[in-house]
Design a protein around this motif. Sequence first.
Motif, PDB file in Angstrom:
ATOM      1  N   GLN A  40      30.845  32.257 120.075  1.00 55.70           N
ATOM      2  CA  GLN A  40      29.756  31.434 119.579  1.00 55.70           C
ATOM      3  C   GLN A  40      28.662  32.355 119.084  1.00 55.70           C
ATOM      4  O   GLN A  40      28.445  33.413 119.441  1.00 55.70           O
ATOM      5  N   ILE A  41      28.303  31.900 117.864  1.00 53.21           N
ATOM      6  CA  ILE A  41      27.221  32.663 117.144  1.00 53.21           C
ATOM      7  C   ILE A  41      26.161  31.787 116.809  1.00 53.21           C
ATOM      8  O   ILE A  41      26.227  30.589 116.595  1.00 53.21           O
ATOM      9  N   GLN A  42      24.935  32.143 117.413  1.00 51.65           N
ATOM     10  CA  GLN A  42      23.684  31.476 117.493  1.00 51.65           C
ATOM     11  C   GLN A  42      22.380  32.430 116.857  1.00 51.65           C
ATOM     12  O   GLN A  42      22.334  33.444 117.085  1.00 51.65           O
ATOM     13  N   LEU A  43      21.528  31.582 116.195  1.00 46.28           N
ATOM     14  CA  LEU A  43      20.448  32.275 115.677  1.00 46.28           C
ATOM     15  C   LEU A  43      19.188  31.755 116.097  1.00 46.28           C
ATOM     16  O   LEU A  43      18.820  30.668 115.907  1.00 46.28           O
ATOM     17  N   PHE A  44      18.420  32.333 116.724  1.00 50.72           N
ATOM     18  CA  PHE A  44      16.998  31.929 117.232  1.00 50.72           C
ATOM     19  C   PHE A  44      15.915  32.805 116.850  1.00 50.72           C
ATOM     20  O   PHE A  44      16.024  33.769 116.529  1.00 50.72           O
ATOM     21  N   ALA A  45      14.735  32.193 116.850  1.00 47.24           N
ATOM     22  CA  ALA A  45      13.521  32.541 116.389  1.00 47.24           C
ATOM     23  C   ALA A  45      13.012  33.513 117.589  1.00 47.24           C
ATOM     24  O   ALA A  45      13.336  33.193 118.653  1.00 47.24           O
TER      25      ALA A  45
END
Length: 233
Positions: free
Chosen positions: A55-60
């Motif tokens: 799973q690939i997630q992008l967060f501030a």
Amino acid sequence: MNTIKQSLLLLLMALCATANAGQLTVAPLGLTLQPNQDNATLTLTNGAGNSSYYQIQLFAWSQRDGKRQLRQQQQLVVSPPVTLIPANATQTIRIVRQAAIPTQAEQSYRLIISEIPERNREKVPNRVQMLLRLSVPIFVGSDQQQPQLSARIHDHQLMIKNLGNKHARLVRLAVVDSRNKEHVLKRGLAGYVLPASAMFWDLPAYLNASKIHFVSFTLEGENTSLTLETDSQ
């Protein structure tokens, strides 16, 4: 006596257990997108002998009291958000801008790559399944932006503050005392100091903080030093 034998047997079994951890590499290890750049790519390589889901997630990403803060954001999206990478194969991950991003200061993000467990994976006795989790820094900013660092000692901690508009990546962080003796706090990557943020590092218990004169580290491949500020500054 039987209890001792059982304990020794359990210890031996634990020592002989095989760790089944994902072997994933990421290239590059970080990205900086220019303000007018719409997308960028990274490559994931699965070096393990079996396929794995990720799973690939992008967060501030921000920092508060020296601690990492991650929050949901809508400015950048990552594709694909979930992927199956076969054994010894690669997968291209694309980061795409989908909303306007403020340009006064560099914006910071963290790409989190998490291995997803396979429910049907064969359970092998004495094998411990360890799931992989990687965190990759992503920035959006321009070459004209620069960090502006200051340092001071407080409560036997070194604090480095960044009043600039670009992150500072500190490597081999050390403090130098009045005898010009160096005391290394972190030999490799010491961490990032984001714009308008501060980071803290504990000083060795043996070190007299009042004897420290300046801080040294490597920044952008160059040896850098900071004279400590005092409370009167």
